[in-house]
Design a protein around this motif. Structure first.
Motif, short mmCIF file in Angstrom:
data_model
loop_
_atom_site.label_atom_id
_atom_site.label_comp_id
_atom_site.label_asym_id
_atom_site.label_seq_id
_atom_site.Cartn_x
_atom_site.Cartn_y
_atom_site.Cartn_z
N TRP A 26 0.82 -1.22 0.00
CA TRP A 26 0.00 0.00 0.00
C TRP A 26 0.85 1.26 0.00
CZ3 TRP A 26 1.65 2.06 4.52
CH2 TRP A 26 2.02 1.18 5.55
N ALA A 27 2.17 1.08 0.01
CA ALA A 27 3.04 2.25 0.12
C ALA A 27 2.82 3.28 -1.00
CB ALA A 27 4.49 1.83 0.19
N PRO A 28 2.73 2.83 -2.25
CA PRO A 28 2.51 3.84 -3.31
C PRO A 28 1.24 4.64 -3.08
CG PRO A 28 3.11 1.74 -4.27
CD PRO A 28 2.89 1.49 -2.82
N ASN A 29 0.21 3.93 -2.59
CA ASN A 29 -1.04 4.64 -2.34
C ASN A 29 -0.87 5.65 -1.21
OD1 ASN A 29 -2.26 3.19 -4.31
ND2 ASN A 29 -2.94 1.58 -2.91
N LEU A 30 -0.10 5.26 -0.20
CA LEU A 30 0.14 6.17 0.90
C LEU A 30 0.83 7.43 0.37
CD1 LEU A 30 0.14 6.95 3.85
CD2 LEU A 30 2.32 5.76 4.11
N ASN A 31 1.77 7.20 -0.53
CA ASN A 31 2.48 8.34 -1.13
C ASN A 31 1.49 9.32 -1.76
OD1 ASN A 31 4.64 9.85 -1.87
ND2 ASN A 31 5.13 8.64 -3.70
N ILE A 32 0.56 8.74 -2.52
CA ILE A 32 -0.41 9.60 -3.19
C ILE A 32 -1.36 10.23 -2.19
CG2 ILE A 32 -2.34 9.62 -4.82
CD1 ILE A 32 -0.87 7.43 -6.35
N ILE A 33 -1.80 9.42 -1.22
CA ILE A 33 -2.77 9.95 -0.25
C ILE A 33 -2.13 11.06 0.57
CG2 ILE A 33 -4.04 9.36 1.86
CD1 ILE A 33 -4.46 6.58 0.51
N ALA A 34 -0.88 10.84 0.96
CA ALA A 34 -0.19 11.87 1.73
C ALA A 34 -0.08 13.15 0.89
CB ALA A 34 1.20 11.39 2.12
N SER A 35 0.26 12.99 -0.39
CA SER A 35 0.38 14.17 -1.24
C SER A 35 -0.97 14.86 -1.37
CB SER A 35 0.89 13.78 -2.63
OG SER A 35 2.13 13.15 -2.50
N LEU A 36 -2.00 14.04 -1.47
CA LEU A 36 -3.34 14.61 -1.57
C LEU A 36 -3.68 15.38 -0.30
CD1 LEU A 36 -5.95 14.81 -3.21
CD2 LEU A 36 -6.75 12.77 -2.01
N GLY A 37 -3.34 14.75 0.84
CA GLY A 37 -3.59 15.42 2.11
C GLY A 37 -2.85 16.74 2.18
N THR A 38 -1.59 16.72 1.78
CA THR A 38 -0.80 17.95 1.79
C THR A 38 -1.44 19.00 0.91
OG1 THR A 38 1.09 16.46 1.86
CG2 THR A 38 1.55 18.80 1.57
N PHE A 39 -1.88 18.53 -0.24
CA PHE A 39 -2.48 19.47 -1.19
C PHE A 39 -3.75 20.09 -0.58
CE2 PHE A 39 -5.50 20.08 -4.77
CZ PHE A 39 -4.91 21.22 -5.27
N LEU A 40 -4.58 19.22 0.02
CA LEU A 40 -5.82 19.74 0.59
C LEU A 40 -5.52 20.73 1.71
CD1 LEU A 40 -8.04 16.54 0.59
CD2 LEU A 40 -8.15 18.52 -0.93
N ALA A 41 -4.53 20.37 2.52
CA ALA A 41 -4.16 21.27 3.59
C ALA A 41 -3.67 22.60 3.02
CB ALA A 41 -3.08 20.64 4.46
N ALA A 42 -2.90 22.49 1.94
CA ALA A 42 -2.39 23.71 1.32
C ALA A 42 -3.52 24.55 0.78
CB ALA A 42 -1.40 23.37 0.21
N VAL A 43 -4.51 23.87 0.19
CA VAL A 43 -5.67 24.60 -0.32
C VAL A 43 -6.38 25.31 0.82
CG1 VAL A 43 -7.95 24.35 -1.34
CG2 VAL A 43 -6.00 23.16 -2.34
N GLY A 44 -6.55 24.54 1.94
CA GLY A 44 -7.19 25.14 3.10
C GLY A 44 -6.44 26.36 3.57
#
Lengths: 483, 669, 222, 318
Positions: A26-44
């Motif tokens: 699941w590591a690749p997915n974590l990579n993407i999810i983490a990036s998504l989380g970062t992005f959402l936080a950045a948007v916020g």
């Protein structure tokens, strides 16, 4: 929870997690999810800053205003798309046997840490921390560049390390000088490296010290930006690292380094009361632009060529900021955005193309449009966009830069145009036969992620025709902040 | 009450073209849907554009501002009479081309039909936007979109290396031209930073900067139009493109460059200086002469036409130059005459060159051959195409009673009445220029006879030509439409001029229409009937009457008996197709007379050759004198520059060390 | 003349001069082990000078940074380098691209330049150690020169670290040290950098069978 | 509006041209024979020829297309139009505004294009050779002719043939050097255009030299008759044009039928002299190699341009 803390914590924590669990399925997915989380936080965070104005974090150590929140949003966005792209890309690399599992683990953890260091560099209020983050960013990317452990990649990583290490040492000297100057005004309060404090007293800083300091900072961070003749590490590192790394290097790291210079320029301008810093930047920018343009025509390796193209654009952006003033700064910021989006899109397409054909030599890549029309069109449109063809947004910013230069620095216009013309001939002459023509197709084990390419190009296209008013306001405010 | 202004309608038309293009992406491989539904729809939009443009001629300019564009510079649009004239052309000519294209594109040739449909309609829409643009940014966006979409159209069959090369050359020169245009706009804003055309009009430039703006515009638009020495892309790109695309580029796109040149020189830059006209005149003459000479020696039918386009653009530039001279000396009546000639030639060339290119497309489809040396006798297999092509040929040679003659006639009239220019030197040179124009027109006859005679007449040079078939119904319609335009432009000059006169009046303040209204609609006498007049309809009727009467009389008085037999063989048994002139043979006199103008590589057979052959390759001097040296120079500089990246880390460190030292020592505030 | 300068300042100036001297010595040194030792010595001197500044000014965080310097630059890094040299079985001789006397001459020129450049700044300085900024810049430049002239990877890295020493000298002497958090960050970066470099050395030797960086000249454009 | 008498005059001029043209060809042939001490053919030979040819069957080659069959009629039509425009007897011609001098050159050009295309149609070696040579002569002769016309048009401030002739006929007798240049150039062009020695020889079928004859080798019967008739019309048109330009005296100006009638004898006289001179030129000069023809015509072009310049330099205030 605070968006800002989230934004920094997600990549840091996930980077640590991936260091440990990076070989799980699941590591690749974590990579993407983490990036998504970062992005959402950045948007916020962006929404918050746009709505409420600048804010601090962790005391006064971090400061987010309309200038860096723009870079933060961009960085988080490209970080997200690159992680999406790198999923299938890295899987293919592994399938081809070019990478082992531990390396993949290293890649993912370093990718997240790299994002962390960049976001930290962007948001910190402390120029010392800025330096530390920049150095840390170098260290993480050195590991990413040498990921393949081939002689060439090691050589590239070594050069990258030494040249950027030395360069950034100059920046530290510049920072010390800056601190020296600031301390005389602000005292030993420990605030003397905080940008927000510095900018309030910038008029009182000692001009001679500030001039000297700016030289060191410009040479130091300029090495990372890729200003000629300090750029020598850049093509090697871009060509030999994995393509997602090339994409973030070109699209993000160069921006962050330039951002550091911009922050310092504001102070230097305030202290020196002349266009000294601006003139230096214009000189460097023009020289870089011209040199890079002539470099382009002899390239054989596709990633190397686009690395030179990045140098060229960084030269143009540096020139734009050097000119100063609301319009030029606006254009510079816009061009940075466009360049990041376009260049990373190009690297995505190039990455898939090189995987499909198994080579980075342009002479051996033909008929991409036959192998996979989407990759072919992606590369073609991306290339045209980066070359400044309307209606893509790069043209919009180049238009503004050129017209502004024509108005205020007419002597520079022929140089700019010569460089742009040569670059056009060189790049397009090489990319066109790669995209067109005949070829033997080959299937990849993992379907490529094309969405990021067209997502980026779509945004670039839209911004070329229509820049939404809120974005304009935001850019204007950032441009005004730069003076 | 919803009332649409013409400019809104045109904008909707542009959007409609874009939408049609995007629809092509819905089913990119469904050829039937795309060619039989979307292309005809595009043609309908073309009719709409043409009608709206026709209706708005003579009306006051309309402007619009869109929300898109740069933050400080949203797209400004303006429809005035000059735009309307060119929009007229952009509306009606593509109708023929689109209908033709509906029958032309086949399966499995290069780019997928849907993508092609997108590129084609984006091309159309961007050309329309070029005409409507009223600020520098909108203009540049439209201009480069036009270049880009046409580039993709040119490289439709990109599997061939020479087509890729042609596309590259095309886009490169287009880009260089665009840079020059941008610079010209920059100069015209005069540092005020107002990039709308209205802002440029308001600027009062010093003669130096005005001249700079004009010359930059001449280079920029000249690169697109194909003025020497920026013409090299044209003979490469036109043969490379599919025929409807060549037709569109040659017929319509080149005219947008003329539009731009007119817009800058007569509208934006202010009062012209007389010597601009001389420059344009000289460049135009060289271009025309060069184009026609090279077109006579071509062996590829589309290259021949491409060079012929260069020639025609040259003639148009001559007309612009003449207009500029007259305008600068305030001889507005003559300026109006020359300007009308320019506009008329744009219309005429647009129709007849598209027609000819489409004819080559039909020939290409029927025979798979582009080389003249392998064609022949197609009039027997493709009578429709052949007879319609003849109309194009006659118009293009500039012979009465078709369209090409009208504009050449007016141009010559303008030349003829030039004495009286207050500049003695000009007074001498202008008539000599007229002599050259006539010479060019006459040589064009040679080229076109070669074109037509070798393709359609004589015996078939290859056995495969027997299977050639005539064009399909769609193609026939497209050809006939363009031939009809050519004919109408030929026989109704007065009517047409009184419509397009609004543009002349807008740019120069005077026009021809008042004088024309005094005479009958059938007569064209721009000054007065005593000085010069031309009545194409009467002309046509007289010849036709003589022809029919003669035929009737001969049949009536004698007989109509015909016997068929073999051609006379001169007593020599072999009279096969090989005995005819080849394309090279036909142009041999020209090559011989104008030898220094060509860069020729010839191989002559000798008596001892086991396989004797003759070959001749004609190349462009400019390529060797201008382009290759520039390429070599860039390469040499880049060789010097790349030495910087020598691979040695110590040297790299040294660079940054020296940079630092220099900055510390030299660059102090 | 010197009587106007307090004793502590004299001491600092002395240490600074020693650092400059050591920088020259490193530039001239032909043997890699000795080079590392000289580096360690420079770190020690730096620590001492920082200590003097700390005592004189009473800035507590300078004690910390003195300790950090001692730990990192005088002990840890030299130890790591020693281990590496032994593990990698590096040859003792250090090769230089330019001969030593020429390098020294250039070095002297650099010192003059550095003094000149920092002259106006030293005038402004209110700290007790006004002249040291020039020395710091000079040692940075000498380290730079060393990186340029050395052909092996390890001396190059030592040069890199010596450059950090010079910077540190500048920070402590000219400004009484940077804020603590920054210094910690810098120290961490340097440490991680050296560790990464150590890993690199093994990889480079595996790939190139040598630590001679002249093997690494494949990536080029001409 | 077109008056009845004008209309009649026009019809009369055309009819006269149709009638006189073969006669002129016959006359030239006869003069040539006399000058070369040969037995002269009958003066009316061209008429017999035409009659005979009209009677004969048309023998078409297998490869001949519809264009081949249409071309003689078109060429004939063009020549008739040309003759209708050129003021041979009167300048008051209703058809004159239909085409000015430039359009007149266009008419000749149209005819040339069709005859050349027709020559290429059957696809024999001679046909295309002739077509190419004809176009070669054409692209040099046409500009020269136009330059001559330009010179005259500048004098008259008009390109309308009628106006030019009226202006020239009414001027005081001033020597225009430009007219001399133009006259020589016009003569040279006329020789070339009408397939005369030294450029071409209407009486030869030698493959190395023939131009006009090469083009019409495949024609027969009524087609050939029309082409021959058109050729003689062309000669007539050029002669009348030359006479009108350089010896315009005696051409009627108003729609006065009597003046028109009075102009006939004068015209006949001038044509007779002209024909004789033509025969003289043909007798004293030798046929040139084909590649000398461009030089010959180039000279004509140059002379015409020179005439134009002389006009501008010396006579601009006259």
């Amino acid at each position: 929870m605070d968006f800002f803390v989230l934004m920094l914590a997600i990549p840091l924590v996930s980077g640590a997690l991936l260091t440990v669990f990076g070989e799980r399925a699941w590591a690749p997915n974590l990579n993407i999810i983490a990036s998504l989380g970062t992005f959402l936080a950045a948007v916020g965070l962006t929404v918050e800053v746009v709505a409420n104005g600048p804010r601090f974090a962790f005391g006064e150590q971090f400061f987010i205003d309309s200038l860096n929140v723009f870079f933060v949003a961009l960085t988080a966005f490209v970080g997200l798309t690159t992680s999406i792209f790198s999923g299938p890309y890295m899987a293919n690399e592994a399938a081809h046997g070019r990478l082992t599992k531990p390396r993949l683990r290293l890649y993912k953890s370093m990718y997240q840490l790299f994002m962390f260091t960049m976001l930290m560099a962007l948001t910190t209020n402390n120029l010392g921390i800025l330096w530390v983050a920049m150095e840390a960013a170098t260290l993480t990317t050195v590991l990413l560049v040498s990921l393949y452990r081939t002689p060439a990649s090691l050589e590239a990583a070594w050069k990258y390390f030494i040249l950027c290490g030395v360069g950034i040492a100059q920046a530290l000297f510049g920072t010390i000088l800056l601190y020296f100057a600031a301390e005389r005004v602000l005292g030993e309060t420990g605030n003397a490296l905080l940008w927000t404090h510095l900018v309030e007293v910038k008029g009182q800083l000692e001009p001679t010290v500030m001039a000297l300091s700016f030289i060191f900072l410009l040479v130091g961070y300029g090495t990372k930006v890729g200003l000629a003749p300090l750029h020598n590490w850049l093509p090697d590192a871009h060509a030999e690292g994995p393509t997602p790394v090339s994409a973030v290097l070109s699209g993000l790291l160069l921006n962050v380094a330039l951002y550091a210079i911009l922050r310092c320029k504001v102070l230097a301008d305030g202290a020196i009361h002349s266009d000294y810093a601006g003139n230096l930047m214009m000189g460097f920018g023009l020289f870089t632009l011209l040199l890079a343009a002539f470099f382009l025509s002899r390239q054989k390796d596709v990633k190397r060529m686009f690395a030179y193209s990045s140098i060229e654009h960084m030269g143009l952006i540096t020139f734009a900021f050097g000119m100063g003033g609301a319009v030029a700064n606006f254009a510079g910021l816009l061009h940075m955005t466009m360049h990041s989006l376009t260049k990373s899109a190009i690297f995505f397409a190039v990455g898939h193309a090189t995987q499909k054909t198994g080579t980075q030599m342009m002479a051996d890549i033909r008929g991409l449009i036959r192998i996979n029309p989407l990759i072919g069109w992606g590369l073609m449109l991306g290339t045209l966009a980066i070359l400044g063809m309307p209606p893509f947004g790069v043209f919009a910013s180049e238009f503004m830069i050129l017209t502004h230069a024509m108005k205020h620095f007419p002597w520079a216009t022929p140089i700019l145009l010569l460089a742009l013309g040569v670059a056009f001939a060189s790049i397009f002459g090489k990319v066109q036969p790669m995209v067109f023509g005949e070829t033997e197709a080959k299937r990849l084990p993992h379907a490529p992620a094309i969405t990021p390419v067209f997502l980026h190009l779509g945004i670039v296209l839209m911004l070329g025709l229509y820049i939404p008013p809120y974005l304009t306001r935001w850019f204007h405010e950032a441009a005004r902040m730069l003076g | 009450m919803l009332s649409l202004l013409p400019i809104d309608t045109l904008l909707i038309a542009a959007c409609a073209w874009l939408a049609i293009g995007l629809l092509g992406l819905v089913a990119p491989r469904n050829l039937r849907f795309i060619s039989k539904t979307l292309f005809p729809l595009g043609a309908l939009v073309g009719v709409l554009v043409g009608l709206v443009a026709l209706g708005s001629l003579g009306e006051a300019p309309e402007t619009a501002v869109l929300v898109i564009g740069l933050p400080d510079l949203p797209f400004h649009l303006r429809l005035d009479n000059l735009s309307a004239v060119f929009a007229l052309l952009l509306g009606f000519v593509p109708v023929g081309i689109s209908i033709y294209a509906a029958g032309y594109f086949r399966k499995g040739e290069g780019t997928a039909p849907g993508v092609l449909c997108l590129e084609y309609h984006v091309f159309l829409a961007s050309m329309l936007l070029v005409l409507l643009a009223d600020d520098a940014y909108a203009f540049m966006v439209a201009w480069e979109s036009m270049a880009l979409s046409s580039f993709f159209l040119v490289t439709t069959n990109h599997q061939h290396a020479e087509i890729r090369r042609a596309g590259f050359l095309y886009l490169l020169i287009a880009h260089v031209g665009a840079i020059s245009i941008l610079l010209s706009f920059g100069v015209m804003t005069g540092g005020a930073g107002d990039y709308t055309f209205a802002g440029m009009r308001a600027q009062q430039l010093s003669p130096f900067w005005a001249s700079a703006a004009f010359l930059l515009a001449l280079v920029g638009f000249g690169a697109k139009a194909g003025l020497v020495p920026l013409h090299v892309w044209l003979p490469e790109a036109h043969p490379a493109a599919p025929s409807p695309v060549s037709a569109m580029m040659s017929g319509v796109m080149l005219k947008t460059a003329i539009y731009g040149l007119l817009r800058v020189s007569f509208d934006l830059v202010g009062t012209p200086l007389w010597w601009w006209g001389v420059v344009a005149l000289a460049v135009g003459l060289v271009t025309a002469l060069f184009g026609v000479l090279y077109s006579t020696v071509q062996s590829d039918m589309k290259r021949l036409l491409a060079y012929s386009s260069i020639e025609n653009i040259g003639l148009i530039a001559v007309g612009i130059g003449l207009t500029l001279i007259f305008h600068a000396y305030r001889m507005e009546a003559l300026a109006a005459l020359a300007m009308t000639a320019v506009l008329y030639h744009c219309l005429a060339h647009s129709a007849f060159k598209s027609l000819l290119f489409l004819c080559t497309g039909s020939v290409l489809h029927a025979t798979k051959e582009r080389s003249l040396g392998k064609l022949g006798g197609l009039i027997h297999r493709m009578p429709w195409v052949a007879w319609l092509a003849l109309a194009g040929v006659i118009a293009s040679v500039g012979l009465p009673p078709l369209s090409g003659f009208v504009s050449e006639w007016m141009l010559l009239q303008a030349f003829l009445f030039s004495p009286g220019l207050p500049h003695p030197w000009l007074n001498m040179v202008v008539p000599v220029a007229a002599a050259l124009v006539v010479f060019v027109a006459a040589l064009a006859g040679f080229a076109m006879v070669k074109f037509y005679g070798i393709i359609f007449l004589g015996q078939m040079r290859e056995p495969g030509l027997k299977d050639a078939h005539d064009a399909g119904p769609w193609e026939k319609f497209g050809l006939a439409w363009l031939a009809l335009i050519t004919l109408l432009l030929g026989i109704l000059p007065s009517t047409v001029i009184s419509r397009i006169d609004a543009a002349t009046r807008q740019l120069l303040g005077t026009g021809l229409a008042d004088k024309l209204h005094e005479q009958g609609w059938w007569m064209l006498a721009p000054m007065s009937p005593e000085r010069a007049s031309y009545e194409p309809l009467i002309f046509l009727v007289t010849i036709a009457a003589t022809l029919l009467l003669g035929r009737w009389l001969v049949r009536h008085l004698y007989h109509g008996r015909v016997r068929r037999t073999a051609a006379w063989d001169c007593g020599y048994w072999f009279q096969g197709p090989r005995a005819q002139d080849t394309a090279e043979g036909f142009s041999q006199p020209i090559r011989r007379i104008f030898e220094p103008m060509f860069r020729m590589e010839r191989h002559f057979p000798t008596a001892r050759d086991s396989k004797p052959y003759y070959s001749v390759k004609v190349e462009d001097h400019f390529w060797h004198w201008l382009y290759l040296p520039v390429a070599r120079l860039v390469n040499a500089i880049s060789g010097l520059v790349t030495a910087v990246q020598g691979g040695r880390i110590a040297i790299y460190l040294l660079y940054s060390f020296i940079t630092l030292l220099i900055l510390l020592l030299v660059a102090r505030p | 003349m010197n009587a106007a300068i307090p004793f502590s300042a004299q001491l600092i100036n002395l240490f600074a001069s020693v650092i400059l001297l050591l920088a020259f010595a490193m530039l001239a040194q032909r043997r890699v082990m000795a080079l590392v030792n000289l580096f360690a010595l420079q770190g020690l001197t730096l620590c001492l000078s920082t200590l003097v500044v700390a005592v004189t000014t009473g800035q507590t965080h300078l004690y910390w940074s003195a300790g950090l310097t001692l730990l990192l630059k005088a002990l840890l890094l030299p130890w790591i380098l020693h281990r590496l040299i032994r593990r990698l079985q590096v040859k003792w001789e250090v090769e230089s691209l330019i001969n030593i006397p020429a390098t020294m001459l250039v070095g002297i020129a650099l010192v003059i330049i550095a003094f000149n450049v920092t002259q106006p700044i030293s005038e402004l300085s209110s700290t007790i150690s006004r002249g040291t900024l020039g020395i710091a810049l000079a040692s940075v430049m000498l380290a730079f020169l060393m990186m340029i002239t050395r052909t092996k990877a390890i001396p190059q890295v030592v040069g890199f670290l010596a450059m950090e020493n010079g910077l540190f000298l500048a920070a402590t002497s000219a400004t009484y040290g940077m804020p603590m958090v920054v210094e910690l960050g810098i120290a961490l970066d340097v440490l991680i950098g050296v560790i990464i470099l150590g890993v690199f050395f093994f990889q480079i030797r595996d790939q190139f069978d040598s630590l001679d960086i002249r093997h690494m000249e494949k990536l080029k454009d001409n | 509006m077109i008056s009845v008498s004008g209309f009649l005059g026009q019809i009369f001029a055309i009819a006269l041209a149709l009638l006189l043209a073969p006669l002129l060809s016959g006359w030239v042939g006869q003069c040539r024979a006399w000058l070369q001490s040969r037995t002269a053919p009958p003066l009316l030979l061209p008429y017999y020829m035409l009659h005979k040819l009209f009677h004969k069957d048309v023998v078409l080659a297998h490869g001949a297309s519809s264009l081949f069959r249409a071309a003689p009629f078109i060429v004939f039509g063009c020549m008739v139009l040309a003759c209708a425009i050129i003021p041979s007897l009167s300048t008051d011609l209703p058809l004159a505004p239909a085409a000015d001098a430039i359009a007149l050159v266009g008419v000749f050009g149209l005819a040339r294009i069709f005859i050349s295309l027709a020559a290429m149609d059957v696809g024999t070696s001679f046909g295309s050779l002739g077509g190419r040579r004809e176009m070669l002569v054409g692209f040099l002769a046409e500009p020269a002719l136009l330059m001559v016309i330009f010179t005259l048009a500048m004098i008259a401030q008009s390109t309308s043939v009628a106006t030019i002739v009226e202006t020239l006929a009414h001027r005081e007798f001033v020597i225009f050097p430009s007219l001399a240049f133009a006259g020589i150039a016009f003569t040279m062009v006329s020789l070339a255009e009408n397939a005369r020695v030294p450029v071409d020889n209407p009486a030869t079928h030698l493959e190395l030299t023939m131009i006009h004859e090469a083009m019409i080798l495949e024609y027969s019967g009524r087609h050939l008759a029309l082409i021959e008739w058109a050729s003689s019309l062309k000669l007539y048109a050029y002669s009348c044009l030359g006479l009108a330009f350089f010896f315009p005296w005696g051409i009627a100006e108003r729609d006065n039928f009597m003046a028109l009638l009075a102009a006939i004898p004068l015209l006949l006289f001038k044509l007779a002299i002209g024909g004789f001179l033509l025969a003289g030129i043909e007798t004293v000069s030798a046929k040139m190699r084909i590649f000398r023809a461009p030089e010959f015509l180039g000279t004509a072009f140059l002379l015409a341009v020179l005439g134009l310049l002389v006009r501008l330099m010396l006579e601009s205030r006259v």
